[in-house]
Write an enzyme that holds these catalytic residues in place. Structure first.
Site, PDB file in Angstrom:
ATOM      1  N   GLU A  29     126.400 105.108 -62.291  1.00  0.00           N
ATOM      2  CA  GLU A  29     127.281 105.327 -62.086  1.00  0.00           C
ATOM      3  C   GLU A  29     127.427 107.215 -62.819  1.00  0.00           C
ATOM      4  OE1 GLU A  29     130.572 103.206 -64.016  1.00  0.00           O
ATOM      5  OE2 GLU A  29     129.792 101.364 -62.295  1.00  0.00           O
ATOM      6  N   SER A  57     130.644  99.324 -58.985  1.00  0.00           N
ATOM      7  CA  SER A  57     130.290  97.465 -59.077  1.00  0.00           C
ATOM      8  C   SER A  57     129.612  97.211 -60.134  1.00  0.00           C
ATOM      9  CB  SER A  57     130.058  97.566 -57.666  1.00  0.00           C
ATOM     10  OG  SER A  57     130.709  98.085 -56.047  1.00  0.00           O
ATOM     11  N   GLU A  58     129.821  97.781 -61.280  1.00  0.00           N
ATOM     12  CA  GLU A  58     129.083  97.122 -62.254  1.00  0.00           C
ATOM     13  C   GLU A  58     128.379  95.874 -62.610  1.00  0.00           C
ATOM     14  OE1 GLU A  58     132.524  98.102 -63.001  1.00  0.00           O
ATOM     15  OE2 GLU A  58     131.805 100.464 -63.802  1.00  0.00           O
ATOM     16  N   GLN A  80     128.589 104.089 -68.997  1.00  0.00           N
ATOM     17  CA  GLN A  80     129.164 104.620 -69.330  1.00  0.00           C
ATOM     18  C   GLN A  80     130.200 104.902 -70.813  1.00  0.00           C
ATOM     19  OE1 GLN A  80     130.825 107.711 -66.710  1.00  0.00           O
ATOM     20  NE2 GLN A  80     129.234 107.839 -65.070  1.00  0.00           N
ATOM     21  N   PHE A  86     130.963  94.203 -71.421  1.00  0.00           N
ATOM     22  CA  PHE A  86     132.220  92.932 -71.112  1.00  0.00           C
ATOM     23  C   PHE A  86     131.814  92.415 -69.568  1.00  0.00           C
ATOM     24  CE2 PHE A  86     134.820  94.116 -75.043  1.00  0.00           C
ATOM     25  CZ  PHE A  86     133.633  93.680 -76.024  1.00  0.00           C
ATOM     26  N   HIS A 128     137.537 101.894 -74.491  1.00  0.00           N
ATOM     27  CA  HIS A 128     136.463 102.475 -74.580  1.00  0.00           C
ATOM     28  C   HIS A 128     135.780 102.587 -75.393  1.00  0.00           C
ATOM     29  CE1 HIS A 128     137.650 103.652 -70.321  1.00  0.00           C
ATOM     30  NE2 HIS A 128     136.749 105.028 -70.175  1.00  0.00           N
TER      31      HIS A 128
END
Lengths: 320, 343
Positions: A29, A57-58, A80, A86, A128
């Site tokens: 991304e 859309s990981e 990122q 996970f 994060h």
């Protein structure tokens, strides 16, 4: 003498591999813009068909990299945010990692996953700030946590050239490090640790950004205790041989790493040392508390992170 | 048609034409091979020669055969937990496949994969996948790599109606449509995700999902191999011409249980009447009726021999050596530590 930053080292390694091997490409991304610095300037140099922006859309693009790797490409994926790992644990641990064995060696999956800001960035809170390298070591995915700019360069080059999936964690608190580079940057073999400071009383295994903390403590306590700072560089496969040699000399062990305590890397190092290596005193580990979720307020965030004071206390405890 | 879960699709009165270059007897032969293979495998589960269990494909043969017949040998597929039919239809050796199911060293994956992970890269099979929807992005990635390499390769990714509600499939459909990837999304809608009827699981429809991404779709009678072949041929032509993916929804039915454990515990989520209604439209009978009776008899006898030989091959093949249990774990040759410390 040139100063090389950690972030620039990763960027240069990626550029060198894109230059060297046409099968290397980068997916992620905002990698065209280079918002995480890792890919800064590379779309302009190599084109947007090799540095490729994906939608958010990981799960899909992580497994797409697997499919592309099955057909001869060597994709590098950028996440990122460490917690995205996970979300794609199924795609890495359950798909990419298992293909070689499950197919009876018909295929390999040479994909490199890079988190160019893992662990706490201070102030980015619960979702994060994770540092889940122990999770990947646990499932057996090759896992790298470089501590210095030259190691970041050399280990990323090796990861991209490796025939297996490799996850590289670049700790946020190391990204600003700068190093005087006096010789040519070279690949660093996966699975080889490095003694960063020799010592004779206690071996401190420190991971990623905590290597700097360990070196500071070693200097600070130099008149009191002789500390050997051991940087595994790769947390899986771990360089057990070098650690055994270090403990042969010191017989005492402290591990400082940014894992949660239960089943974290520190637990594995202590267990292996207890089973197989020379120890004259009970070892200690310093890590995040069990089940840690990093709270937002800076004082709370820092209260959870392993650091200087705990390391000093642990070293003194094993020296008693 | 997606809302007709569990109900037979009404047969059209006329047969679809058999596309040029395809032999109606060959299509029947391929379906018969799958049927006999599955019957044999069920026997081997019962006798304990296949450990664990299988997800039998019986009833759905026309889908695998119709789709794979529209592909060229150099094209690719990914498969599912219910994957034996796909692997055989794409051209794998039934003996090596059966040996794999029996966990033998001569199996497709040298006994490392089993029923749900059968792969034969030399035949273009990038693997069955045990996670519902899990193979779709892998297929899209392979399609992406093929297109970058300048190849006109097409890849078909099979999945069931259960995958229609997996996020990763929808992410993949978006990317495949966005990047015009040569992917055929083949939804085998057999009316049930394990025991859950599609009516209780799917809001909207398969074709509606495709439409949302601007992707063409077609819903076909999955019990008629010619209908599947016709729809797939058109989709392959689009994909090869660089016009992007198509979703093919094949309305089909599994005659047997979800898996062989279910067979033992005898659940009753489908009515006998419903199963009987679908059995009246057995895909082998539909295609078999288009052949001279003597041809069908000849093929049946030939396939019985092929399967008997495959069973003999699997039974007489050696088991892999336990010392090699983690062979192939790392392509780079890395050896991890054992489960206990040395010494």
């Amino acid at each position: 003498m040139a100063k090389l930053s950690y972030a620039k080292a990763l960027n240069r390694a990626l550029a060198d591999e894109l230059e060297r091997d046409q099968s290397v490409c980068v997916l992620g991304e905002d990698v065209v813009a280079g918002i995480a610095q890792f890919t800064l300037g590379l779309a302009k140099r190599f084109g947007t068909d090799r540095v490729i922006d994906t939608p958010i859309s990981e799960q899909a693009f992580t497994s797409m990299a697997t499919g592309a790797a099955l057909r001869g490409m060597r994709p590098v994926i950028e996440f990122q945010i460490p917690s995205l790992l996970f979300l794609v644990f199924e795609q890495i641990a359950n798909q990419a990692h298992k293909f070689s064995l499950m197919t009876g060696g018909q295929v390999s999956v040479p994909v490199t996953y890079v988190v160019p800001s893992s662990g706490s960035r201070e102030g980015w809170a619960g979702q994060h700030s994770d540092h889940p390298y122990s999770l990947f070591a646990h499932v057996g995915v090759k896992t790298i946590v470089p501590a210095t700019p030259s190691d970041a360069y050399g280990l990323l080059v090796s990861a991209i050239r490796d025939d297996d999936p490799v996850v590289l964690f670049a700790p946020a608190l190391a990204m600003g490090l700068r190093e005087d580079v006096t010789s040519e940057l070279v690949p660093v073999p996966i699975g080889s640790a490095r003694v960063r400071r020799p010592g004779s009383d206690v071996t401190v295994v420190a991971v990623g950004h905590l290597v700097s903390v360990a070196l500071d403590v070693a200097e600070e306590l130099a008149s009191e205790v002789s500390i050997e700072v051991f940087d595994p560089r790769t947390v899986y496969p771990f360089d057990w041989e070098l650690l055994a040699g270090s403990l042969e000399r010191t017989g005492r062990l402290v591990v400082i790493d940014d894992s949660n305590r239960s089943c974290g890397l520190g637990a594995e190092v202590l267990a292996t040392a207890a089973e197989e290596m020379h120890l004259v005193a009970p070892p200690r580990r310093v890590g995040r508390p069990d089940g840690a979720v990093l709270p937002f307020a800076l004082a709370l965030d820092r209260a959870i992170q392993p650091g200087h004071d705990q390391l000093v206390a642990a070293i003194r405890a094993v020296m008693k | 048609m997606a809302e007709l879960a569990g109900q037979a699709v009404t047969a059209g009165t006329a047969s679809p034409p058999c596309p040029a270059g395809h032999d109606p007897a060959g299509l029947y032969r391929s379906m018969r091979l799958i049927r006999e293979f599955e019957e044999c495998a069920l026997g081997l589960v019962k006798s304990g020669e296949i450990v664990g269990g299988i997800h039998p494909y019986i009833g759905e043969e026309a889908v695998a055969v119709g789709v794979c017949a529209a592909l060229l040998p150099g094209d690719l597929i990914t498969s599912t937990h219910r994957g034996h039919g796909h692997v055989l239809a794409k051209g794998s050796d039934p003996a090596a496949m059966l040996a794999e199911l029996c966990g033998r060293a001569t199996g497709l994956n040298q006994g490392r994969g089993g029923s749900m992970h059968a792969a034969d890269v030399s035949a273009g099979i990038l693997g069955a996948n045990a996670i519902v929807g899990g193979a779709a992005p892998i297929a899209a990635g392979a399609a992406w790599a093929a297109r970058r390499a300048g190849s006109d390769q097409v890849i078909a990714t099979f999945f069931g109606d259960g995958a229609l509600n997996q996020g990763v499939l929808l992410e993949t459909m978006n990317l495949a449509a966005l990047w015009s990837l040569p992917v055929l999304f083949v939804c085998e809608n057999n009316g049930y995700a394990t025991t859950m009827a599609t009516s209780g699981a799917v809001a909207g429809s398969a074709s509606g999902r495709a439409a949302a991404f601007g992707m063409p779709s077609v819903t076909v009678d999955g019990m008629d191999v010619l209908a599947v072949l016709g729809a797939t041929t058109a989709a392959v032509a689009r994909a090869r011409a660089g016009q992007g993916p198509t979703l093919i929804e094949a309305m089909t039915y599994r005659y047997g249980p979800h898996h062989t454990i279910e067979q033992r515990i005898r659940l009753s989520y489908r009515s006998e009447e419903e199963i009987a209604r679908w059995r009246e439209r057995d895909p082998l009978d539909i295609q078999g009726a288009r052949l001279p009776a003597a041809t069908r008899t000849l093929i049946d006898a030939e396939i019985a021999e092929v399967i008997a030989a495959a069973r003999e091959f699997a039974r007489s093949s050696p088991e892999p050596s336990p010392e090699g249990a983690l062979e192939f774990l790392y392509a780079s040759g890395l050896k991890g530590r054992g489960g206990v410390a040395d010494g």
